[in-house]
Design a protein around this motif. Sequence first.
Motif, PDB file in Angstrom:
ATOM      1  N   ARG A   4      85.523  23.723 121.448  1.00  0.00           N
ATOM      2  CA  ARG A   4      86.428  24.345 122.425  1.00  0.00           C
ATOM      3  C   ARG A   4      85.880  24.114 123.823  1.00  0.00           C
ATOM      4  N   ILE A   5      86.669  23.429 124.650  1.00  0.00           N
ATOM      5  CA  ILE A   5      86.248  23.114 126.011  1.00  0.00           C
ATOM      6  C   ILE A   5      86.582  24.269 126.944  1.00  0.00           C
ATOM      7  N   VAL A   6      85.581  24.695 127.706  1.00  0.00           N
ATOM      8  CA  VAL A   6      85.790  25.785 128.659  1.00  0.00           C
ATOM      9  C   VAL A   6      85.793  25.281 130.101  1.00  0.00           C
ATOM     10  N   ALA A   7      85.429  24.020 130.309  1.00  0.00           N
ATOM     11  CA  ALA A   7      85.494  23.417 131.638  1.00  0.00           C
ATOM     12  C   ALA A   7      85.533  21.907 131.477  1.00  0.00           C
ATOM     13  N   GLY A   8      86.209  21.249 132.410  1.00  0.00           N
ATOM     14  CA  GLY A   8      86.236  19.791 132.398  1.00  0.00           C
ATOM     15  C   GLY A   8      87.624  19.218 132.242  1.00  0.00           C
ATOM     16  N   ARG A   9      87.704  17.927 132.447  1.00  0.00           N
ATOM     17  CA  ARG A   9      88.968  17.201 132.362  1.00  0.00           C
ATOM     18  C   ARG A   9      88.683  15.808 131.842  1.00  0.00           C
ATOM     19  N   GLN A  10      89.708  15.167 131.311  1.00  0.00           N
ATOM     20  CA  GLN A  10      89.493  13.863 130.705  1.00  0.00           C
ATOM     21  C   GLN A  10      90.218  12.741 131.441  1.00  0.00           C
ATOM     22  N   ASP A  16      91.558  20.868 132.753  1.00  0.00           N
ATOM     23  CA  ASP A  16      91.387  22.042 133.606  1.00  0.00           C
ATOM     24  C   ASP A  16      92.418  23.125 133.312  1.00  0.00           C
ATOM     25  N   GLY A  17      92.960  23.121 132.097  1.00  0.00           N
ATOM     26  CA  GLY A  17      93.968  24.106 131.733  1.00  0.00           C
ATOM     27  C   GLY A  17      95.303  23.897 132.410  1.00  0.00           C
ATOM     28  N   LYS A  18      95.495  22.736 133.043  1.00  0.00           N
ATOM     29  CA  LYS A  18      96.718  22.469 133.807  1.00  0.00           C
ATOM     30  C   LYS A  18      97.605  21.425 133.145  1.00  0.00           C
ATOM     31  N   GLY A  19      97.142  20.816 132.064  1.00  0.00           N
ATOM     32  CA  GLY A  19      97.887  19.689 131.515  1.00  0.00           C
ATOM     33  C   GLY A  19      97.629  18.447 132.348  1.00  0.00           C
ATOM     34  N   TRP A  20      98.686  17.670 132.608  1.00  0.00           N
ATOM     35  CA  TRP A  20      98.525  16.455 133.403  1.00  0.00           C
ATOM     36  C   TRP A  20      98.277  16.799 134.865  1.00  0.00           C
ATOM     37  N   ILE A  21      97.243  16.171 135.419  1.00  0.00           N
ATOM     38  CA  ILE A  21      96.889  16.363 136.829  1.00  0.00           C
ATOM     39  C   ILE A  21      97.317  15.162 137.653  1.00  0.00           C
ATOM     40  N   ALA A  22      97.134  13.976 137.131  1.00  0.00           N
ATOM     41  CA  ALA A  22      97.543  12.732 137.805  1.00  0.00           C
ATOM     42  C   ALA A  22      97.634  11.637 136.751  1.00  0.00           C
ATOM     43  N   TRP A  23      98.529  10.670 136.990  1.00  0.00           N
ATOM     44  CA  TRP A  23      98.637   9.546 136.065  1.00  0.00           C
ATOM     45  C   TRP A  23      98.990   8.280 136.827  1.00  0.00           C
ATOM     46  N   PRO A  24      98.755   7.118 136.233  1.00  0.00           N
ATOM     47  CA  PRO A  24      99.009   5.849 136.933  1.00  0.00           C
ATOM     48  C   PRO A  24     100.482   5.648 137.247  1.00  0.00           C
ATOM     49  N   SER A  25     100.740   4.843 138.256  1.00  0.00           N
ATOM     50  CA  SER A  25     102.118   4.446 138.569  1.00  0.00           C
ATOM     51  C   SER A  25     102.677   3.630 137.401  1.00  0.00           C
ATOM     52  N   PRO A  26     104.013   3.567 137.250  1.00  0.00           N
ATOM     53  CA  PRO A  26     104.617   2.884 136.103  1.00  0.00           C
ATOM     54  C   PRO A  26     104.150   1.441 135.909  1.00  0.00           C
ATOM     55  N   GLN A  27     103.885   0.715 137.006  1.00  0.00           N
ATOM     56  CA  GLN A  27     103.497  -0.693 136.861  1.00  0.00           C
ATOM     57  C   GLN A  27     102.130  -0.864 136.205  1.00  0.00           C
ATOM     58  N   TYR A  28     101.360   0.232 136.094  1.00  0.00           N
ATOM     59  CA  TYR A  28     100.032   0.146 135.483  1.00  0.00           C
ATOM     60  C   TYR A  28     100.002   0.673 134.050  1.00  0.00           C
ATOM     61  N   TYR A  72      91.660  15.113 144.220  1.00  0.00           N
ATOM     62  CA  TYR A  72      91.995  16.316 143.463  1.00  0.00           C
ATOM     63  C   TYR A  72      91.816  17.534 144.369  1.00  0.00           C
ATOM     64  N   PRO A  73      92.897  18.219 144.748  1.00  0.00           N
ATOM     65  CA  PRO A  73      92.771  19.305 145.721  1.00  0.00           C
ATOM     66  C   PRO A  73      92.043  20.535 145.203  1.00  0.00           C
ATOM     67  N   SER A  74      92.076  20.759 143.883  1.00  0.00           N
ATOM     68  CA  SER A  74      91.467  21.994 143.373  1.00  0.00           C
ATOM     69  C   SER A  74      90.812  21.758 142.017  1.00  0.00           C
ATOM     70  N   PRO A  75      89.730  20.959 141.988  1.00  0.00           N
ATOM     71  CA  PRO A  75      89.057  20.733 140.715  1.00  0.00           C
ATOM     72  C   PRO A  75      88.390  22.003 140.208  1.00  0.00           C
ATOM     73  N   GLY A  76      88.245  22.087 138.892  1.00  0.00           N
ATOM     74  CA  GLY A  76      87.526  23.213 138.310  1.00  0.00           C
ATOM     75  C   GLY A  76      86.037  22.948 138.445  1.00  0.00           C
ATOM     76  N   ALA A  77      85.359  22.770 137.334  1.00  0.00           N
ATOM     77  CA  ALA A  77      83.919  22.484 137.370  1.00  0.00           C
ATOM     78  C   ALA A  77      83.672  21.170 138.095  1.00  0.00           C
ATOM     79  N   GLU A  78      82.603  21.124 138.872  1.00  0.00           N
ATOM     80  CA  GLU A  78      82.252  19.930 139.626  1.00  0.00           C
ATOM     81  C   GLU A  78      80.993  19.262 139.090  1.00  0.00           C
ATOM     82  N   GLU A  79      80.497  19.772 137.988  1.00  0.00           N
ATOM     83  CA  GLU A  79      79.331  19.183 137.338  1.00  0.00           C
ATOM     84  C   GLU A  79      79.387  19.532 135.860  1.00  0.00           C
TER      85      GLU A  79
END
Length: 214
Positions: free
Chosen positions: A109-115, A132-144, A179-186
């Motif tokens: 069970r992950i309590v901090a971090g993102r993939q 970060d408990g937010k689901g998708w934070i950012a993803w590539p543009s369609p051409q990628y 990322y304007p509001s990251p959770g854990a930074e380490e």
Amino acid sequence: MRRTLAITSICLALAGLLSAQSRPRPRALSPEWVSLFNGKDLEGWRKVGNEQWEVVDGAIYGQGITKEYGYLATERSYRDFHLSLRFKCEANGNSGVYIHTAFDGDTPRIVAGRQIEIDRTLGRHTGGIYGDGKGWIAWPSPQYESVVRPYDWNDMLIEVEGNTYVVHLNGIKVLDFTYPSPGAEEGLIALQLHSGGEGRMRFKDIFIRDLGGN
């Protein structure tokens, strides 16, 4: 005839020299880059969860054998870094490289971090950021979305500097995100196997350039 052969030999020698000079210097030889995987065993890593992790043919092989998530995590934490690795998906099923990760004890069970997402199915945002408990934070543009090689080895470079994340996939920059509001930074770096017992992944040539950070 001898003169022709001599000229041909010189041309071939010059071509070989230029080719050698144009090859990038292996990161393993650079003092700034350190190998995280020795190609022989899982020294420096620890299994989190019940999935199967082993070394096969010089690569880390992860196989989902339960319906839960599984991770292979580094033993030490990182803050700012560049991470270079190669991966190959051998089955459908989500995977990824978790960063700034913390687990709930010895459980998966992950309590901090993102993939940084890995999925061989086209259009599934490989190279994007999730967590970060937010689901998708950012993803590539369609051409990628079709840069990933579904049935072959892929090269991935992840650059984490402060709250800026840059992801290169097979030599192409597919994400450059602040990322304007990251959770854990380490935290730990962890290779993931998705739940459902579908994941079968290979990872190799794993190198890190630790940038430290305050």
